[in-house]
Enzyme design. Structure first.
Site, PDB file in Angstrom:
ATOM      1  N   PRO A 172       0.811  -1.219   0.000  1.00 40.44           N
ATOM      2  CA  PRO A 172       0.000   0.000   0.000  1.00 40.44           C
ATOM      3  C   PRO A 172       0.843   1.266   0.000  1.00 40.44           C
ATOM      4  O   PRO A 172       1.694   1.460   0.861  1.00 40.44           O
ATOM      5  CB  PRO A 172      -0.800  -0.096   1.302  1.00 40.44           C
ATOM      6  CG  PRO A 172      -0.622  -1.486   1.788  1.00 40.44           C
ATOM      7  CD  PRO A 172       0.647  -1.992   1.211  1.00 40.44           C
ATOM      8  N   GLU A 173       0.634   2.114  -0.985  1.00 39.57           N
ATOM      9  CA  GLU A 173       1.225   3.440  -1.023  1.00 39.57           C
ATOM     10  C   GLU A 173       0.066   4.430  -0.898  1.00 39.57           C
ATOM     11  O   GLU A 173      -1.049   4.034  -0.547  1.00 39.57           O
ATOM     12  CB  GLU A 173       2.027   3.630  -2.326  1.00 39.57           C
ATOM     13  CG  GLU A 173       3.122   2.576  -2.485  1.00 39.57           C
ATOM     14  CD  GLU A 173       3.947   2.711  -3.757  1.00 39.57           C
ATOM     15  OE1 GLU A 173       4.089   3.835  -4.252  1.00 39.57           O
ATOM     16  OE2 GLU A 173       4.443   1.687  -4.257  1.00 39.57           O
TER      17      GLU A 173
END
Length: 274
Positions: free
Chosen positions: A2-3
DNA sequence: CCAGCAGCCTGAAAGC
DNA sequence: TGCTTTCAGGCTGCTG
């Protein structure tokens, strides 16, 4: 992994579900990374914000629950009937925390590889969370532009990608979106000097790849799912990350792969300049 | 203070 | 086929 776009997608889903909910009881994995989740017991969630890749649950007692999803973290909200005490074991082998809400629902944090982290801190006091404490500007805010990026990177001679991943010149950019933004800006990820004009271009491509990521519900390569358990669609839009050996979309030369900071880095040696 | 790097983790995939 | 090795990588904390 996850960014910013993945975390923002989750934030948008959780906000209407959890705002106003009171945490009645909590269970957590024993690790120091997750046991601080217990500190949120008794508080009411008043808002859900995001800073870079961190999810921030505002609590009504001038504290906030800070969550980092690491590589494989995910949140979900589950209806539990009848009401039962929260237990990680009840939700699965990779459940690291469960917050039982007063209305009977459970907020569940799963994290297979345990790279995530949970903390409860006084509002805005990130002194014990170094990366968050020193976090650069939000990439989609107006204050982040070529000028601010240039000001932040010119003092260091570390590779530009290394600097982006540090979260200091700008927040929320990880390995995937760094490769994408550098490709679109025509900048070699190993470049140690990036002048003002190239920073102008890079700031724009950072904004555009993150916006596209959000619009597409995030990038799912292996583990990422949103709070509804659904995969993102942005992986179909990637032009650099994960395409080592494939033809460059611009010049058709095979994309090059190198290891930079122990991370796979893909770029076009023809289109991207040092 | 900053740069560099080991360590944390597990499951999927590749290698033998 | 089944065991072993490799790989994915964000962040922390230690060392120089």
């Amino acid at each position: 992994m996850p960014e910013l776009p993945e975390v923002e997608t989750i934030r948008r889903q959780l906000e209407p579900l959890l705002t106003g909910s009171t945490i009645a009881a909590v269970d957590s994995h024993g690790s120091d990374k997750f046991s601080p989740a217990l500190d949120a017991a008794g508080a009411t969630i008043t808002a859900i914000r995001r800073r870079g890749k961190y999810l921030l649950f505002d609590l009504d007692d001038e504290r906030e629950l800070v969550a980092h999803l690491g590589m494989t973290g995910s949140f979900s909200v589950i209806d539990v009937t009848p009401k039962t005490a929260p237990s990680c074991a009840d939700h699965g082998p990779h459940t690291r925390a469960v917050w039982a809400l007063a209305d009977g629902r459970h907020l569940v944090f799963n994290d297979t590889r345990r790279f995530g982290r949970l903390r409860v801190v006084d509002t805005g006091d990130y002194s014990d969370i170094p990366t968050l404490h020193h976090m650069g500007p939000e990439p989609l805010d107006d204050e982040f532009d070529g000028a601010s990026l240039h000001a932040a990177v010119k003092a260091s001679s570390r590779p530009i990608k290394t600097q982006l991943l540090s979260q200091r010149p700008v927040s929320g950019v990880g390995n995937i979106y760094a490769d994408e933004a550098l490709f679109l800006a025509g900048i070699d990820p190993r470049a140690r000097r990036v002048g003002r004009q190239r920073c102008d271009a890079l700031a724009l491509t950072i904004k555009s790849v993150l916006k596209a990521g959000i619009d597409n519900g995030g990038t799912t390569l292996r583990d990422y799912v949103n709070a509804e358990g659904e995969e993102g669609q942005n992986q179909h839009e990637l032009v650099a990350y994960g395409r080592g050996g494939e033809p460059c979309v611009t010049c058709a030369e095979p994309l090059q792969t190198v290891v930079l900071d122990a991370r796979t880095t893909t770029f076009c040696r023809n289109c991207q300049r040092r």
